[in-house]
Design a protein around this motif. Structure first.
Motif, PDB file in Angstrom:
ATOM      1  N   GLU A   6       0.966  -1.141  -0.190  1.00  0.00           N
ATOM      2  CA  GLU A   6      -0.039  -0.023  -0.032  1.00  0.00           C
ATOM      3  C   GLU A   6       0.704   1.322  -0.043  1.00  0.00           C
ATOM      4  O   GLU A   6       1.914   1.252   0.362  1.00  0.00           O
ATOM      5  CB  GLU A   6      -0.877   0.023   1.088  1.00  0.00           C
ATOM      6  CG  GLU A   6      -1.770  -1.289   1.409  1.00  0.00           C
ATOM      7  CD  GLU A   6      -1.248  -2.071   2.340  1.00  0.00           C
ATOM      8  OE1 GLU A   6      -1.854  -3.013   2.853  1.00  0.00           O
ATOM      9  OE2 GLU A   6       0.141  -2.189   2.554  1.00  0.00           O
ATOM     10  N   GLY A   8       0.226   5.877  -0.229  1.00  0.00           N
ATOM     11  CA  GLY A   8      -0.657   7.168  -0.451  1.00  0.00           C
ATOM     12  C   GLY A   8      -1.050   7.624   0.901  1.00  0.00           C
ATOM     13  O   GLY A   8      -1.916   8.530   0.982  1.00  0.00           O
ATOM     14  N   ARG A  19      -5.971   9.671  -1.708  1.00  0.00           N
ATOM     15  CA  ARG A  19      -5.966   8.305  -2.626  1.00  0.00           C
ATOM     16  C   ARG A  19      -4.643   7.402  -2.386  1.00  0.00           C
ATOM     17  O   ARG A  19      -3.686   7.462  -2.331  1.00  0.00           O
ATOM     18  CB  ARG A  19      -5.899   8.629  -4.046  1.00  0.00           C
ATOM     19  CG  ARG A  19      -6.297   7.350  -4.947  1.00  0.00           C
ATOM     20  CD  ARG A  19      -6.388   7.798  -6.543  1.00  0.00           C
ATOM     21  NE  ARG A  19      -5.100   7.520  -6.912  1.00  0.00           N
ATOM     22  CZ  ARG A  19      -4.991   7.280  -8.531  1.00  0.00           C
ATOM     23  NH1 ARG A  19      -5.828   6.985  -8.918  1.00  0.00           N
ATOM     24  NH2 ARG A  19      -3.626   7.151  -8.803  1.00  0.00           N
ATOM     25  N   SER A  21      -3.169   3.553  -2.695  1.00  0.00           N
ATOM     26  CA  SER A  21      -2.826   2.691  -3.777  1.00  0.00           C
ATOM     27  C   SER A  21      -2.642   1.338  -3.271  1.00  0.00           C
ATOM     28  O   SER A  21      -1.946   1.182  -2.016  1.00  0.00           O
ATOM     29  CB  SER A  21      -1.938   3.112  -4.910  1.00  0.00           C
ATOM     30  OG  SER A  21      -2.434   4.180  -5.272  1.00  0.00           O
ATOM     31  N   CYS A  22      -2.783   0.086  -3.874  1.00  0.00           N
ATOM     32  CA  CYS A  22      -2.134  -1.061  -3.548  1.00  0.00           C
ATOM     33  C   CYS A  22      -1.831  -1.866  -4.618  1.00  0.00           C
ATOM     34  O   CYS A  22      -2.787  -2.305  -5.464  1.00  0.00           O
ATOM     35  CB  CYS A  22      -3.414  -1.921  -2.752  1.00  0.00           C
ATOM     36  SG  CYS A  22      -2.976  -3.618  -2.374  1.00  0.00           S
ATOM     37  N   TRP A  36     -10.373  -3.199   0.975  1.00  0.00           N
ATOM     38  CA  TRP A  36      -9.897  -2.215   1.699  1.00  0.00           C
ATOM     39  C   TRP A  36     -10.302  -2.399   3.362  1.00  0.00           C
ATOM     40  O   TRP A  36     -11.567  -2.278   3.313  1.00  0.00           O
ATOM     41  CB  TRP A  36      -9.895  -0.772   1.358  1.00  0.00           C
ATOM     42  CG  TRP A  36      -9.008  -0.295   0.361  1.00  0.00           C
ATOM     43  CD1 TRP A  36      -9.387  -0.420  -1.027  1.00  0.00           C
ATOM     44  CD2 TRP A  36      -7.690  -0.074   0.172  1.00  0.00           C
ATOM     45  NE1 TRP A  36      -8.557  -0.045  -2.052  1.00  0.00           N
ATOM     46  CE2 TRP A  36      -7.400  -0.004  -1.059  1.00  0.00           C
ATOM     47  CE3 TRP A  36      -6.771   0.021   1.265  1.00  0.00           C
ATOM     48  CZ2 TRP A  36      -6.204   0.376  -1.539  1.00  0.00           C
ATOM     49  CZ3 TRP A  36      -5.343   0.409   0.751  1.00  0.00           C
ATOM     50  CH2 TRP A  36      -5.116   0.456  -0.334  1.00  0.00           C
ATOM     51  N   THR A  77      -3.429  -3.157  -9.598  1.00  0.00           N
ATOM     52  CA  THR A  77      -3.394  -2.258  -8.661  1.00  0.00           C
ATOM     53  C   THR A  77      -4.977  -1.799  -8.159  1.00  0.00           C
ATOM     54  O   THR A  77      -5.783  -1.890  -8.878  1.00  0.00           O
ATOM     55  CB  THR A  77      -2.810  -1.002  -9.082  1.00  0.00           C
ATOM     56  OG1 THR A  77      -1.462  -1.184  -9.507  1.00  0.00           O
ATOM     57  CG2 THR A  77      -2.818   0.256  -8.214  1.00  0.00           C
ATOM     58  N   TYR A  79      -7.166   0.901  -5.730  1.00  0.00           N
ATOM     59  CA  TYR A  79      -7.085   2.217  -5.225  1.00  0.00           C
ATOM     60  C   TYR A  79      -8.470   2.504  -4.363  1.00  0.00           C
ATOM     61  O   TYR A  79      -9.454   1.668  -4.464  1.00  0.00           O
ATOM     62  CB  TYR A  79      -7.352   3.148  -6.343  1.00  0.00           C
ATOM     63  CG  TYR A  79      -6.342   3.062  -7.692  1.00  0.00           C
ATOM     64  CD1 TYR A  79      -6.637   2.183  -8.823  1.00  0.00           C
ATOM     65  CD2 TYR A  79      -5.248   3.636  -7.211  1.00  0.00           C
ATOM     66  CE1 TYR A  79      -5.872   2.383  -9.727  1.00  0.00           C
ATOM     67  CE2 TYR A  79      -4.199   3.631  -8.428  1.00  0.00           C
ATOM     68  CZ  TYR A  79      -4.537   2.888  -9.443  1.00  0.00           C
ATOM     69  OH  TYR A  79      -3.589   2.781 -10.496  1.00  0.00           O
ATOM     70  N   GLN A  81      -9.981   6.011  -3.333  1.00  0.00           N
ATOM     71  CA  GLN A  81     -10.246   7.331  -3.380  1.00  0.00           C
ATOM     72  C   GLN A  81     -11.161   7.725  -1.924  1.00  0.00           C
ATOM     73  O   GLN A  81     -12.158   7.406  -1.876  1.00  0.00           O
ATOM     74  CB  GLN A  81     -10.931   8.086  -4.375  1.00  0.00           C
ATOM     75  CG  GLN A  81     -11.032   9.353  -4.709  1.00  0.00           C
ATOM     76  CD  GLN A  81      -9.573  10.220  -4.553  1.00  0.00           C
ATOM     77  OE1 GLN A  81      -8.785   9.875  -5.506  1.00  0.00           O
ATOM     78  NE2 GLN A  81      -9.573  11.108  -3.750  1.00  0.00           N
ATOM     79  N   CYS A  95      -4.933  -3.248   2.400  1.00  0.00           N
ATOM     80  CA  CYS A  95      -5.628  -3.825   1.303  1.00  0.00           C
ATOM     81  C   CYS A  95      -5.413  -5.459   1.408  1.00  0.00           C
ATOM     82  O   CYS A  95      -4.576  -5.762   2.016  1.00  0.00           O
ATOM     83  CB  CYS A  95      -5.053  -3.680  -0.048  1.00  0.00           C
ATOM     84  SG  CYS A  95      -3.428  -3.921  -0.262  1.00  0.00           S
TER      85      CYS A  95
END
Length: 121
Positions: A6, A8, A19, A21-22, A36, A77, A79, A81, A95
């Motif tokens: 992960e 961000g 945001r 990310s993974c 998540w 990937t 995400y 947000q 994640c």
């Protein structure tokens, strides 16, 4: 074996956005079900949002309308947000992925190490 990393996380003021990310690696495919979770100090791990490889999503009531989960299958990937952040969103965010449909239950086989999100009032 799937590895998840992960990124961000950070510190923001209430009302702000981040945001997450993974990125999945170590396998030729990204398991179909992705999610998540978050865990605040002294609290149980809580499912936040899920998405499958076809884009079907679910959300915890506490984040509906504020958080959006998405996939980029080509990049392996995931995400998240996050908008309109609140102090109660402060937690370590993880994640997770698996080929079993756990939805918001923490039964996933593969987990990242987490990224910290801190929201100040």
């Amino acid at each position: 074996q799937v590895q998840l990393v992960e990124s961000g996380g950070g510190s923001v003021q209430a009302g702000g956005s981040l945001r997450l990310s993974c990125v999945a690696s170590g396998s030729t495919y990204f398991p179909y079900y992705r999610a998540w979770f978050r865990q605040a100090p002294g609290k149980e791990r809580e499912g936040v949002a899920t998405i499958d490889g076809g884009g079907w999503t679910t959300y915890a009531d506490s984040v509906k309308g504020r958080f959006t989960v998405s996939n980029d299958n080509a990049k392996s990937t995931l995400y998240l947000q996050m908008s309109s952040l609140k102090p109660e969103d402060t937690a370590m965010y993880y994640c997770a992925t698996d080929n079993t449909r756990w939805l918001l239950e923490p039964g996933y086989n593969y987990w990242g190490q987490g990224t910290q999100v801190t929201v100040s009032s």
